[in-house]
Write a protein that holds these residues in place. Structure first.
Motif, PDB file in Angstrom:
ATOM      1  N   LEU A 151       0.842  -1.198   0.000  1.00 22.56           N
ATOM      2  CA  LEU A 151       0.000   0.000   0.000  1.00 22.56           C
ATOM      3  C   LEU A 151       0.878   1.249   0.000  1.00 22.56           C
ATOM      4  N   PRO A 152       0.376   2.343  -0.544  1.00 20.20           N
ATOM      5  CA  PRO A 152       1.096   3.611  -0.421  1.00 20.20           C
ATOM      6  C   PRO A 152       1.110   4.058   1.034  1.00 20.20           C
ATOM      7  N   PRO A 153       2.098   4.824   1.455  1.00 21.34           N
ATOM      8  CA  PRO A 153       2.126   5.320   2.834  1.00 21.34           C
ATOM      9  C   PRO A 153       0.928   6.234   3.104  1.00 21.34           C
ATOM     10  N   PRO A 154       0.560   6.418   4.376  1.00 19.00           N
ATOM     11  CA  PRO A 154      -0.494   7.386   4.707  1.00 19.00           C
ATOM     12  C   PRO A 154      -0.178   8.755   4.122  1.00 19.00           C
ATOM     13  N   GLY A 155      -1.214   9.384   3.588  1.00 18.77           N
ATOM     14  CA  GLY A 155      -1.039  10.694   2.978  1.00 18.77           C
ATOM     15  C   GLY A 155      -0.532  10.665   1.561  1.00 18.77           C
ATOM     16  N   SER A 156      -0.374   9.464   0.983  1.00 20.47           N
ATOM     17  CA  SER A 156       0.161   9.329  -0.364  1.00 20.47           C
ATOM     18  C   SER A 156      -0.792   8.542  -1.252  1.00 20.47           C
ATOM     19  N   ALA A 157      -0.638   8.745  -2.565  1.00 20.53           N
ATOM     20  CA  ALA A 157      -1.372   7.977  -3.558  1.00 20.53           C
ATOM     21  C   ALA A 157      -0.477   6.855  -4.071  1.00 20.53           C
ATOM     22  N   PRO A 158      -1.042   5.833  -4.699  1.00 18.55           N
ATOM     23  CA  PRO A 158      -0.212   4.770  -5.281  1.00 18.55           C
ATOM     24  C   PRO A 158       0.836   5.332  -6.244  1.00 18.55           C
ATOM     25  N   ASP A 159       2.028   4.730  -6.229  1.00 18.12           N
ATOM     26  CA  ASP A 159       3.147   5.242  -7.022  1.00 18.12           C
ATOM     27  C   ASP A 159       2.970   4.978  -8.514  1.00 18.12           C
ATOM     28  N   THR A 160       3.705   5.745  -9.323  1.00 23.69           N
ATOM     29  CA  THR A 160       3.564   5.641 -10.772  1.00 23.69           C
ATOM     30  C   THR A 160       4.361   4.489 -11.366  1.00 23.69           C
ATOM     31  N   THR A 161       5.098   3.737 -10.526  1.00 19.38           N
ATOM     32  CA  THR A 161       5.739   2.522 -11.027  1.00 19.38           C
ATOM     33  C   THR A 161       4.765   1.349 -11.026  1.00 19.38           C
ATOM     34  N   GLY A 162       3.597   1.536 -10.424  1.00 15.43           N
ATOM     35  CA  GLY A 162       2.576   0.495 -10.412  1.00 15.43           C
ATOM     36  C   GLY A 162       2.810  -0.606  -9.412  1.00 15.43           C
ATOM     37  N   THR A 163       3.677  -0.388  -8.416  1.00 19.54           N
ATOM     38  CA  THR A 163       3.942  -1.437  -7.427  1.00 19.54           C
ATOM     39  C   THR A 163       2.973  -1.391  -6.250  1.00 19.54           C
ATOM     40  N   GLN A 164       2.345  -0.242  -6.028  1.00 13.16           N
ATOM     41  CA  GLN A 164       1.460  -0.081  -4.880  1.00 13.16           C
ATOM     42  C   GLN A 164      -0.005  -0.222  -5.304  1.00 13.16           C
TER      43      GLN A 164
END
Length: 211
Positions: free
Chosen positions: A74-87
């Motif tokens: 999951l992305p960290p709190p306060g963040s959106a999923p990353d653009t590498t597509g791993t989250q």
């Protein structure tokens, strides 16, 4: 016995029995996920549980446990999923009144009549929770849901107050996504297009209906 019950109530010792936990299970095919890159988050099972806790007050929690074919990040709190597509960017679309003719929108997976969206595809709240939206274009915040991860299993705990005080008897669809390349990529639907996991059946039922 009736007198004894009245006396017990007067003394404050009468307890109200809790409602039975209701669990539904749906198995989704393995290998049906797709994306232009990144992690192909592939849902293999959805288990929903309606919970009366504390007991005696009616169902107050809907817990959705999603098993994937991959380890969940999951992305960290306060963040959106990353653009590498791993989250993972996870969404749960909910038809709370189980009526396809009402609600504010349709799911990309084919479920109509949605009233609520548990949105893990955008920015997580600062406390790590997922926002729950309702209303036209799902623009109104109705509450929060709490995600937790153990290996390849994501558990999302939704207080029914976030669903407008619903009793938890719903139709829902689980949607896995990620943001490889910066866009929102839906990788898997559970059930597939046109179905819904139903949360009102007793333990051991398949818990799926097709529309």
């Amino acid at each position: 016995m009736a007198v004894a019950a009245l006396l017990a109530a007067a003394c404050g010792t009468l307890t109200v029995p809790g409602l039975n936990t209701i669990t539904s299970r749906y198995s989704d095919p393995t290998g049906d996920a797709s994306a232009p890159g990144g992690t192909l988050y592939d849902v293999t099972q959805v288990v929903t549980t309606r919970i009366d806790n504390p007991i005696g007050g009616g169902y107050d929690t809907l817990q959705v446990v999603i098993t994937f074919n991959q380890t969940v990040v999951l992305p960290p709190p306060g963040s959106a999923p990353d653009t590498t597509g791993t989250q993972l960017g996870n969404l749960i679309h909910i038809d709370a009144d189980r009526n396809a003719g009402t609600g504010f929108g349709n799911s990309v997976c084919g479920l109509n009549g949605l009233e609520f969206l548990v949105d893990g595809s955008g920015t997580r709240l600062s406390n790590g929770n997922y926002p729950v939206f309702t209303g036209l274009l799902f623009s109104s915040l109705s509450g929060e849901a709490t995600p937790s991860v153990a290996g390849n299993v994501l558990t999302v705990t939704i207080p029914l107050s976030a669903l407008g005080g619903d009793d938890g008897e719903t139709n829902l669809v689980e949607i896995a996504s990620q943001r490889f390349g910066g866009g929102l990529n839906f990788t898997d639907c559970a059930p597939q297009s046109g179905g819904a996991v139903i949360t009102r059946q007793s333990d051991g039922s398949k818990g799926v209906t097709n529309r």
